[in-house]
Write an enzyme that holds these catalytic residues in place. Structure first.
Site, PDB file in Angstrom:
ATOM      1  N   GLU A  65       0.845  -1.189   0.000  1.00 48.83           N
ATOM      2  CA  GLU A  65       0.000   0.000   0.000  1.00 48.83           C
ATOM      3  C   GLU A  65       0.884   1.243   0.000  1.00 48.83           C
ATOM      4  OE1 GLU A  65      -3.681  -0.123   1.880  1.00 48.83           O
ATOM      5  OE2 GLU A  65      -3.732  -2.301   2.080  1.00 48.83           O
ATOM      6  N   ARG A  71     -11.291  -8.540  -5.338  1.00 52.96           N
ATOM      7  CA  ARG A  71     -10.575  -8.440  -4.070  1.00 52.96           C
ATOM      8  C   ARG A  71     -11.511  -8.763  -2.911  1.00 52.96           C
ATOM      9  NH1 ARG A  71      -5.926  -5.364  -4.324  1.00 52.96           N
ATOM     10  NH2 ARG A  71      -5.500  -6.335  -2.304  1.00 52.96           N
TER      11      ARG A  71
END
Length: 275
Positions: free
Chosen positions: A3, A265
């Site tokens: 991330e 996801r």
């Protein structure tokens, strides 16, 4: 996939360790060899992260004329740093190293990136322009730009927070956790989410991601909500509200945490706390 806070930590390390130091640049794997030859011997001028992208500018030429390297780690890319006992003497490469930077005291090896290419300053700016605002690299107007990006789309919030053209940097963990902390259902349409709540979401993403840059880990549970005693077989319970906690009780209301697939996801949320 890392991330956004990971890329900002990397940029910070490159700026701390490599700036103004002439570097031995190579591509032991060979796939970046021609570009590495252009950079070999140049100092790093600066590193910049935006979203999940890392940009390395080599000097000393002015920004508009300088060579840049555009890196996106993707699912498998990773940097590995090695301390050197002798300046510019790095250990033999191990594995498929796309890009190697060797300085006076440190060696940085890049393996398996989705993207690693030599680009111009203009190409850097075009790449950033295609991305949404980054909570960790914000301009003064970016909070409102994020609100506008979301409000003009009739897609769900769970999709929009992961869309890098809407907001750059958040991944699956920050999506799940910030939506929970602000109380927004991942199934609520962006166009039907109030500007006030979207500003709260931007502020929370910025808060959590800045903490991730500082600590190197993602922790989203507020002190008052953290279990006093770690929950057996659930080591993430003291760090996350809903992420990877399917079926376990919500830390705020006790409702079992839900999970389903969204756009390929895994999505986690509390059906009671998020509206």
């Amino acid at each position: 996939m890392p991330e956004g806070h990971v890329l900002h930590r990397l940029a910070r390390r490159f700026n701390d360790e490599f700036v103004d130091t002439p570097l031995d640049v190579s591509s032991p794997q060979g796939r970046f060899a021609d570009s590495a030859a252009v950079l070999d011997g140049l100092p790093l001028d600066r590193a910049r992260a935006h979203g999940k992208h890392l940009f390395l500018k080599f000097g000393p030429a002015p920004a508009e004329d300088a060579p840049w390297v555009h890196i996106h780690l993707g699912l498998y890319g990773k940097w590995r740093f090695s301390e050197l006992e002798t300046a510019y003497e790095a250990p033999d490469p191990v594995g498929q190293i796309r890009l190697r930077l060797v300085g006076e005291s440190l060696c940085a090896d890049l393996r398996g990136p989705n993207r690693c290419e030599l680009v111009t300053c203009d190409e850097v700016e075009k790449a950033i322009a295609r991305l949404g605002p980054d909570p960790l690299d914000p301009l003064p107007q970016d909070r409102e730009r994020f609100v506008a990006n979301v409000r003009r789309r009739r897609r769900t919030m769970g999709e929009l927070v992961m869309d890098q053209s809407v907001v750059a940097g958040p991944g699956n963990i920050y999506r799940a956790e910030s939506l929970f902390r602000v109380g927004i259902s991942p199934f609520r349409l962006g166009a039907r989410t109030s500007e006030h709540r979207l500003r709260q979401l931007w502020d929370d993403l910025r808060l959590l991601m800045e903490d991730g840059v500082t600590t190197g880990i993602i922790t989203t549970v507020r002190d008052e909500d953290a279990p006093l005693v770690p929950i057996e077989s659930d080591p993430e319970a003291s760090r996350f509200y809903v992420y990877h906690r399917t079926g376990r009780p919500c830390l705020e209301c006790g409702t079992p945490v839900s999970e389903q697939n969204m756009a390929g996801r895994r999505l986690f949320w509390c059906s009671h706390c998020q509206r």
